[in-house]
Design an enzyme around this catalytic site. Sequence first.
Site, short mmCIF file in Angstrom:
data_model
loop_
_atom_site.label_atom_id
_atom_site.label_comp_id
_atom_site.label_asym_id
_atom_site.label_seq_id
_atom_site.Cartn_x
_atom_site.Cartn_y
_atom_site.Cartn_z
N ASP A 6 0.86 -1.18 0.00
CA ASP A 6 0.00 0.00 0.00
C ASP A 6 0.90 1.23 0.00
O ASP A 6 2.02 1.20 0.54
CB ASP A 6 -0.91 0.03 1.22
CG ASP A 6 -1.93 1.15 1.14
OD1 ASP A 6 -2.92 1.00 0.40
OD2 ASP A 6 -1.73 2.19 1.79
N GLU A 31 0.77 5.72 0.42
CA GLU A 31 0.07 6.98 0.64
C GLU A 31 0.74 8.03 -0.24
O GLU A 31 1.97 8.02 -0.40
CB GLU A 31 0.11 7.40 2.11
CG GLU A 31 -0.48 6.38 3.07
CD GLU A 31 -1.95 6.11 2.84
OE1 GLU A 31 -2.64 6.99 2.27
OE2 GLU A 31 -2.42 5.02 3.20
N HIS A 85 -5.57 4.94 7.51
CA HIS A 85 -5.05 5.44 6.23
C HIS A 85 -3.54 5.65 6.31
O HIS A 85 -3.02 6.65 5.83
CB HIS A 85 -5.76 6.73 5.82
CG HIS A 85 -7.14 6.50 5.33
ND1 HIS A 85 -7.44 5.93 4.12
CD2 HIS A 85 -8.33 6.76 5.91
CE1 HIS A 85 -8.74 5.86 3.96
NE2 HIS A 85 -9.32 6.35 5.04
N ASP A 109 -2.83 -0.26 6.31
CA ASP A 109 -3.72 -0.68 5.23
C ASP A 109 -3.24 -1.97 4.57
O ASP A 109 -4.05 -2.80 4.14
CB ASP A 109 -3.85 0.43 4.19
CG ASP A 109 -4.74 1.57 4.66
OD1 ASP A 109 -5.36 1.41 5.73
OD2 ASP A 109 -4.81 2.61 3.98
#
Length: 648
Positions: free
Chosen positions: A98, A100, A237, A242
Amino acid sequence: MEGFVSSAPETSTRYDKLLDRACEFIIANGNAVHEDLLIRHVFGSSGRPDLWRSLLRQILGEAPELGLRGDGYWTVSRSRADSDDTPGLIDGSYTVIDVETTGLKPLNHRVIEFGAVRYDGGKQTGTLSLLIQPERKVPQYVRKLTGIDDQLLTDAPLFGDVAQEILEFIEDTMLIGYNVGFDVSFLNAELDRIGHQTLLNQTIDLLPVAGALMPATRSRGLTTLAKELNVASTGAHRALDDALTTAGVLKGLIPWIRAAGITSLHQLDGFRSARREERDSSGPFARGRSLLDPEHVSSAPSTPGVYIMRGQKNRVLYIGKAKDLRARIRSYYSQPLGYTRKMDGLLQSIKAIETVETGSELAALLLEQQLIARYRPQFNRQMRTSDNYPYIRIDMSNPWPRVNMVKEAKDDSARYYGPYRSSRAARATVDALNDIFPLRSCSRSFKNSRSFGSPCTELDFGRCLGPCVGQADRDEYFSYLREIIAFLEGDVEPVMERLHAQLERTAERLDFEKATRVRNRIDRVTELSQSQEVLSLAVNQGDLVVVLPAVDPDCREIMLTRFGRTWSRRIFDQGEPSEEIAADLERSWERARELASMTILQRELDSVQILTRWVRKNWDHPSIMPVPDEPVDWSQVVEHARTVPLIE
């Protein structure tokens, strides 16, 4: 047991096979299967589970080793479950990832955090969590969503400094994620920026897999799906959190995966495409080869250029471009009829295909745009109606300027921004600006007494400062106006932060209908701001000399550009005297300096965007040469053009 319904003794004899079938399925799927899924497996029913629920409980109620938990999952006693040796579905090596980011566009935004969980032999063998310096400010809405701010990233390494660590962690394992295409596209964009080969790993996206296996979850996010599958989730988040949640979702989906007959990750990888092929193969499809004359391919060259498809009475139906004309035209022969709705009827109508060689991809792009604008073919959807491209107008001569969309730029005292290819994006941007900033949106002139009094409802709703009734403060009004002008001139972050704050407020109020409208508005405003960025780059990037291949391999083409436009093009062969070429270039240059305008007209927009994007993509190539402000030695330019490597 709780939740069981007693039955007559003979029931167990009658349903022994179904009972064994249920037990085997529960054991094979981690000793916990939701009742709805168990009904589907035991009875082979895809209808309403409620119709079968009573019968299932009647059958299973006589089995002491089975139990129905309060959360709706059936389990098998440990003594029976331990006797099973079914191999695990996820016993191979894979990495759940994952990221961000600062936004949604890999080419424009950057990664700020990477998280990954590595599994080998079905066991978790490691985790990796890295903050990454994006070399830009983190937008406010991202800070609120993730908790990652500029201060947290102050000492974070650049992506180039941690790229090798990431690659060594994931190796060549399968990459699994929730909307994994988003994560991989950002990683590849970062790898491309540092000149590294992009990822070649196989991927599995659990978002469409979950949607296919559990249709009711198709529009849900990771946190909601995790909750439905009883997977622990922080909902923070953050990349590693995640990734861990996604790994839990994969394990939670195992009963549904097994029910679909999937026994390995590689089968799961092909699950979505197999389902799509199954739907698409419900009947025989004719392909383009059944309609097209083979001569169209055999006569096409394998060079860059433009192809023109013609129908009855030589009417132009469609115009396209290609780096390899023969390969592109050949692709139509294998295309199923009705492959795309917008092209329905095209292949059936083709009588001839004309090709025009251009020597280079850029020349093909520009020629395609010119021909589409001239012929406006029926099956081309873009670049047909440049005379309808709108502007955003601010009349600075008015005591109380307003922001509105207009169809043309006039020679007056107003400021015009654009033109824009998307009327929808321009209209949405004007609506967003008028919604965010309390400026007037009415058509009052404020040049006579009729413009004052009788305020509209915008004042009542607080969406206008009310200059018509004398309530507006001029300093406040023009401070908002300056922020709008800054946005239209490229400083987009303050307005985008206001829009994202508006989105968060509507979501917090559970007003999801309005939140959807705001989200769509954000997409449109982003689209327009990116278009404006291209126009600004076109005007400010300076004058250029671009050297391109010509159709004749013994020749080259010199293109002179000014303010993002192609001003002149000169083809020369290696035997032509440099003095003649240099004299032609100098005359064109002097004329360009005298006549070329910085204002981009509607009819020029498509070609300006094509040229500017191509230049930005290839900016570091030596065949693109900025023209200096001081006197230019055009003979030296010609000598450079003779020998410089070319972009094919």
